[in-house]
Design a protein around this motif. Structure first.
Motif, PDB file in Angstrom:
ATOM      1  N   LEU A  97      -3.198 -12.147  16.529  1.00 52.64           N
ATOM      2  CA  LEU A  97      -3.646 -10.886  15.942  1.00 52.64           C
ATOM      3  C   LEU A  97      -2.686 -10.356  14.890  1.00 52.64           C
ATOM      4  CD1 LEU A  97      -4.804  -9.055  19.204  1.00 52.64           C
ATOM      5  CD2 LEU A  97      -6.226 -10.262  17.548  1.00 52.64           C
ATOM      6  N   GLY A  98      -1.387 -10.547  15.118  1.00 54.92           N
ATOM      7  CA  GLY A  98      -0.402  -9.922  14.241  1.00 54.92           C
ATOM      8  C   GLY A  98       0.032 -10.739  13.048  1.00 54.92           C
ATOM      9  N   PHE A  99       0.077 -12.071  13.189  1.00 49.37           N
ATOM     10  CA  PHE A  99       0.601 -12.891  12.096  1.00 49.37           C
ATOM     11  C   PHE A  99      -0.273 -12.857  10.842  1.00 49.37           C
ATOM     12  CE2 PHE A  99       1.300 -16.854   9.771  1.00 49.37           C
ATOM     13  CZ  PHE A  99       2.667 -16.806   9.595  1.00 49.37           C
ATOM     14  N   PRO A 100      -1.609 -12.948  10.942  1.00 49.48           N
ATOM     15  CA  PRO A 100      -2.420 -12.947   9.708  1.00 49.48           C
ATOM     16  C   PRO A 100      -2.461 -11.591   8.996  1.00 49.48           C
ATOM     17  CG  PRO A 100      -3.633 -13.858  11.577  1.00 49.48           C
ATOM     18  CD  PRO A 100      -2.435 -13.171  12.127  1.00 49.48           C
ATOM     19  N   MET A 101      -2.202 -10.510   9.725  1.00 53.22           N
ATOM     20  CA  MET A 101      -2.391  -9.180   9.146  1.00 53.22           C
ATOM     21  C   MET A 101      -1.507  -8.915   7.926  1.00 53.22           C
ATOM     22  SD  MET A 101      -4.332  -6.603   9.397  1.00 53.22           S
ATOM     23  CE  MET A 101      -5.068  -6.966  10.993  1.00 53.22           C
ATOM     24  N   PRO A 102      -0.194  -9.200   7.956  1.00 54.50           N
ATOM     25  CA  PRO A 102       0.622  -8.965   6.751  1.00 54.50           C
ATOM     26  C   PRO A 102       0.172  -9.805   5.561  1.00 54.50           C
ATOM     27  CG  PRO A 102       2.024  -9.276   8.675  1.00 54.50           C
ATOM     28  CD  PRO A 102       0.643  -9.639   9.083  1.00 54.50           C
ATOM     29  N   VAL A 103      -0.324 -11.020   5.819  1.00 55.16           N
ATOM     30  CA  VAL A 103      -0.806 -11.875   4.729  1.00 55.16           C
ATOM     31  C   VAL A 103      -2.001 -11.221   4.057  1.00 55.16           C
ATOM     32  CG1 VAL A 103      -1.664 -14.162   4.121  1.00 55.16           C
ATOM     33  CG2 VAL A 103      -0.001 -13.920   5.967  1.00 55.16           C
ATOM     34  N   LEU A 104      -2.952 -10.746   4.874  1.00 55.65           N
ATOM     35  CA  LEU A 104      -4.145 -10.101   4.319  1.00 55.65           C
ATOM     36  C   LEU A 104      -3.783  -8.824   3.570  1.00 55.65           C
ATOM     37  CD1 LEU A 104      -6.567 -10.551   7.358  1.00 55.65           C
ATOM     38  CD2 LEU A 104      -6.486 -11.895   5.270  1.00 55.65           C
ATOM     39  N   LEU A 105      -2.905  -8.017   4.162  1.00 54.46           N
ATOM     40  CA  LEU A 105      -2.501  -6.775   3.506  1.00 54.46           C
ATOM     41  C   LEU A 105      -1.801  -7.049   2.180  1.00 54.46           C
ATOM     42  CD1 LEU A 105      -1.157  -4.740   6.582  1.00 54.46           C
ATOM     43  CD2 LEU A 105      -3.236  -4.283   5.269  1.00 54.46           C
ATOM     44  N   ALA A 106      -0.923  -8.067   2.172  1.00 54.08           N
ATOM     45  CA  ALA A 106      -0.196  -8.393   0.938  1.00 54.08           C
ATOM     46  C   ALA A 106      -1.150  -8.865  -0.152  1.00 54.08           C
ATOM     47  CB  ALA A 106       0.848  -9.468   1.228  1.00 54.08           C
ATOM     48  N   VAL A 107      -2.109  -9.707   0.217  1.00 54.42           N
ATOM     49  CA  VAL A 107      -3.061 -10.215  -0.779  1.00 54.42           C
ATOM     50  C   VAL A 107      -3.911  -9.084  -1.335  1.00 54.42           C
ATOM     51  CG1 VAL A 107      -5.098 -11.676  -1.087  1.00 54.42           C
ATOM     52  CG2 VAL A 107      -3.116 -12.552   0.171  1.00 54.42           C
ATOM     53  N   PHE A 108      -4.414  -8.224  -0.453  1.00 55.99           N
ATOM     54  CA  PHE A 108      -5.267  -7.135  -0.924  1.00 55.99           C
ATOM     55  C   PHE A 108      -4.477  -6.127  -1.761  1.00 55.99           C
ATOM     56  CE2 PHE A 108      -8.060  -8.115   2.918  1.00 55.99           C
ATOM     57  CZ  PHE A 108      -8.919  -8.890   2.149  1.00 55.99           C
ATOM     58  N   LEU A 109      -3.232  -5.855  -1.369  1.00 50.66           N
ATOM     59  CA  LEU A 109      -2.408  -4.947  -2.175  1.00 50.66           C
ATOM     60  C   LEU A 109      -2.094  -5.565  -3.535  1.00 50.66           C
ATOM     61  CD1 LEU A 109       0.250  -3.315   0.215  1.00 50.66           C
ATOM     62  CD2 LEU A 109      -1.587  -2.210  -1.039  1.00 50.66           C
ATOM     63  N   PHE A 110      -1.873  -6.867  -3.544  1.00 45.43           N
ATOM     64  CA  PHE A 110      -1.570  -7.558  -4.796  1.00 45.43           C
ATOM     65  C   PHE A 110      -2.758  -7.515  -5.750  1.00 45.43           C
ATOM     66  CE2 PHE A 110      -0.944 -11.433  -7.402  1.00 45.43           C
ATOM     67  CZ  PHE A 110       0.316 -11.137  -7.913  1.00 45.43           C
ATOM     68  N   GLU A 111      -3.968  -7.454  -5.187  1.00 41.25           N
ATOM     69  CA  GLU A 111      -5.172  -7.411  -6.017  1.00 41.25           C
ATOM     70  C   GLU A 111      -5.431  -6.020  -6.587  1.00 41.25           C
ATOM     71  OE1 GLU A 111      -7.322  -9.908  -6.938  1.00 41.25           O
ATOM     72  OE2 GLU A 111      -5.797 -11.258  -6.128  1.00 41.25           O
ATOM     73  N   ILE A 112      -4.791  -5.008  -6.016  1.00 41.88           N
ATOM     74  CA  ILE A 112      -4.967  -3.643  -6.534  1.00 41.88           C
ATOM     75  C   ILE A 112      -4.195  -3.496  -7.838  1.00 41.88           C
ATOM     76  CG2 ILE A 112      -4.517  -1.188  -6.096  1.00 41.88           C
ATOM     77  CD1 ILE A 112      -4.879  -1.739  -3.130  1.00 41.88           C
ATOM     78  N   LYS A 113      -4.862  -3.100  -8.865  1.00 40.56           N
ATOM     79  CA  LYS A 113      -4.229  -3.013 -10.178  1.00 40.56           C
ATOM     80  C   LYS A 113      -3.492  -1.690 -10.402  1.00 40.56           C
ATOM     81  CE  LYS A 113      -5.877  -7.021 -11.013  1.00 40.56           C
ATOM     82  NZ  LYS A 113      -4.957  -8.183 -10.891  1.00 40.56           N
ATOM     83  N   ASN A 114      -3.872  -0.660  -9.651  1.00 46.34           N
ATOM     84  CA  ASN A 114      -3.216   0.641  -9.797  1.00 46.34           C
ATOM     85  C   ASN A 114      -1.844   0.601  -9.121  1.00 46.34           C
ATOM     86  OD1 ASN A 114      -2.422   3.460  -9.298  1.00 46.34           O
ATOM     87  ND2 ASN A 114      -4.464   3.958 -10.080  1.00 46.34           N
ATOM     88  N   ILE A 115      -0.782   0.644  -9.913  1.00 50.59           N
ATOM     89  CA  ILE A 115       0.586   0.510  -9.380  1.00 50.59           C
ATOM     90  C   ILE A 115       0.927   1.650  -8.433  1.00 50.59           C
ATOM     91  CG2 ILE A 115       3.016   0.308  -9.994  1.00 50.59           C
ATOM     92  CD1 ILE A 115       1.330  -2.061 -10.834  1.00 50.59           C
ATOM     93  N   GLY A 116       0.472   2.875  -8.752  1.00 49.72           N
ATOM     94  CA  GLY A 116       0.794   4.028  -7.906  1.00 49.72           C
ATOM     95  C   GLY A 116       0.195   3.900  -6.520  1.00 49.72           C
ATOM     96  N   ILE A 117      -1.074   3.507  -6.465  1.00 54.45           N
ATOM     97  CA  ILE A 117      -1.726   3.336  -5.167  1.00 54.45           C
ATOM     98  C   ILE A 117      -1.067   2.195  -4.385  1.00 54.45           C
ATOM     99  CG2 ILE A 117      -3.888   2.689  -4.030  1.00 54.45           C
ATOM    100  CD1 ILE A 117      -5.391   4.054  -6.271  1.00 54.45           C
ATOM    101  N   LYS A 119       2.087   1.093  -4.552  1.00 54.77           N
ATOM    102  CA  LYS A 119       3.399   1.483  -4.044  1.00 54.77           C
ATOM    103  C   LYS A 119       3.287   2.488  -2.905  1.00 54.77           C
ATOM    104  CE  LYS A 119       6.193   0.550  -8.167  1.00 54.77           C
ATOM    105  NZ  LYS A 119       7.104   1.130  -9.183  1.00 54.77           N
ATOM    106  N   ALA A 120       2.349   3.441  -3.032  1.00 50.69           N
ATOM    107  CA  ALA A 120       2.174   4.444  -1.977  1.00 50.69           C
ATOM    108  C   ALA A 120       1.696   3.784  -0.687  1.00 50.69           C
ATOM    109  CB  ALA A 120       1.177   5.505  -2.430  1.00 50.69           C
ATOM    110  N   THR A 121       0.745   2.863  -0.803  1.00 50.34           N
ATOM    111  CA  THR A 121       0.234   2.156   0.379  1.00 50.34           C
ATOM    112  C   THR A 121       1.322   1.310   1.011  1.00 50.34           C
ATOM    113  OG1 THR A 121      -1.941   2.056  -0.681  1.00 50.34           O
ATOM    114  CG2 THR A 121      -1.571   0.633   1.228  1.00 50.34           C
ATOM    115  N   GLN A 122       2.105   0.630   0.194  1.00 52.30           N
ATOM    116  CA  GLN A 122       3.188  -0.205   0.718  1.00 52.30           C
ATOM    117  C   GLN A 122       4.218   0.637   1.458  1.00 52.30           C
ATOM    118  OE1 GLN A 122       4.999  -2.712  -2.246  1.00 52.30           O
ATOM    119  NE2 GLN A 122       6.805  -3.114  -0.987  1.00 52.30           N
ATOM    120  N   THR A 123       4.542   1.797   0.920  1.00 54.75           N
ATOM    121  CA  THR A 123       5.512   2.688   1.576  1.00 54.75           C
ATOM    122  C   THR A 123       4.985   3.190   2.912  1.00 54.75           C
ATOM    123  OG1 THR A 123       6.329   3.410  -0.585  1.00 54.75           O
ATOM    124  CG2 THR A 123       6.854   4.792   1.311  1.00 54.75           C
ATOM    125  N   ILE A 124       3.701   3.583   2.941  1.00 53.69           N
ATOM    126  CA  ILE A 124       3.101   4.081   4.183  1.00 53.69           C
ATOM    127  C   ILE A 124       3.092   2.998   5.251  1.00 53.69           C
ATOM    128  CG2 ILE A 124       0.940   4.886   5.217  1.00 53.69           C
ATOM    129  CD1 ILE A 124       0.366   6.304   2.546  1.00 53.69           C
TER     130      ILE A 124
END
Length: 311
Positions: A97-117, A119-124
């Motif tokens: 359950l836990g190992f795939p989650m950071p991979v998915l989050l990283a990929v989806f965050l990387f696909e977000i083009k808005n830098i502010g969103i 960085k804010a999501t990564q910090t949260i």
């Protein structure tokens, strides 16, 4: 022979010049090397008490040898096998359950083009990593206890309450999802760093060929970070028989002891509370040996499958 002597003399001269140029770097290594020897390697000698009947007054070296008696006692103990079973179940759940989650989050965050969103999501997502398990256990209790917020919402909706923290089966899921919430942000940073090193031209070429975004993620983005995923997976599998002490100890209670009693809490109760340091060392040595075997085995399998290993 003269040529050999010249070669040997030349090597000595080259080494002397090399040391004259870089001796400062080797001098800087002295303190870390001393630190590793004194605080990392020297304490390993204490593992010898796993084969002795340790007497705190006689010391490690003067305590009598008893061979594999502690290991035989551990392997014949029902509590040890129950702790080992719970350790494997909880670690396997964290892996699935836990190992795939950071991979998915990283990929989806990387696909977000808005830098502010991004960085804010990564910090949260990273903030829970700064909280100790003492604080998180308190939050979990306030949320999921019988009188907690979640059950209060269920009662207001006319639903029956759920025994999140008193049912061993449900408690495991609370344990796993709390681990995802706490640890996902840390691994997320590693995967994001790997994603920034990927080649964007490959994704652009796939886009021109008509690939959808999900197809580009699956066939272009993820394969480029497979070495990072493989390395972290090997390290995770190497810890299958080891588990942190604070997380199961703080989140567990007497009602779910059958599910929360793991190797680390077993060693704590035997080694510190019962003052059987030799027996606890034997159990810890067993964990270390099995962990090394798992790391080497998974690393070899990974290399045979064409992935990069850790060594």
């Amino acid at each position: 022979m003269k040529e050999v002597k010249k070669t040997q003399g030349g090597n000595k001269t080259t080494f002397k010049v090399y040391m004259q140029n870089y001796w400062q770097l080797y001098l800087m290594l002295v303190i870390p090397v001393i630190y590793m020897i004194l605080l990392r390697y020297k304490p390993m000698l204490g593992a010898i008490i796993a084969f002795k009947k340790f007497n705190i007054f006689a010391g490690i070296w003067d305590s009598p040898w008893i061979g594999l008696a502690h290991f035989k006692e551990a392997f014949s103990s029902r509590d040890f096998w129950n702790a080992l079973k719970n350790t494997l179940i909880l670690n396997l759940g964290d892996l699935i359950l836990g190992f795939p989650m950071p991979v998915l989050l990283a990929v989806f965050l990387f696909e977000i083009k808005n830098i502010g969103i991004r960085k804010a999501t990564q910090t949260i997502l990273y903030l829970p990593n700064f909280l100790s398990w003492v604080i998180i256990a308190g939050i979990i209790t306030q949320l999921f206890s019988t009188s907690g917020l979640v059950n209060e919402i269920f009662r207001n909706m006319g639903m029956s309450e759920v025994n999140f923290l008193s049912s061993p089966f449900i408690w495991r899921f609370v344990y796993w999802f709390s681990g995802i919430w706490h640890d996902a942000g840390y691994s997320l940073i590693i995967y994001l760093a790997a994603l920034t090193a990927t080649d964007p031209s490959l994704g652009e070429a796939a886009y021109i060929d008509g690939a959808t975004r999900l197809q580009r993620i699956w066939h272009v983005t993820i394969p480029q970070i497979r070495p990072t995923i493989s390395t972290l997976l090997i390290m995770q599998l190497g810890k299958m028989v080891s588990i942190d002490f604070d997380r199961p100890y703080m989140m567990g209670n007497t009602l779910v002891k059958s599910a929360s009693d793991v190797i680390s809490t077993y060693v704590y109760s035997i080694g510190l509370q019962a003052a059987r340091f030799d027996f606890a060392t034997a159990v810890g040595l067993f964990q270390s040996v099995v962990g090394i075997i798992l790391v080497l085995s998974v690393n070899k399998i990974s290399k045979k499958m064409g992935e990069g290993g850790i060594m």
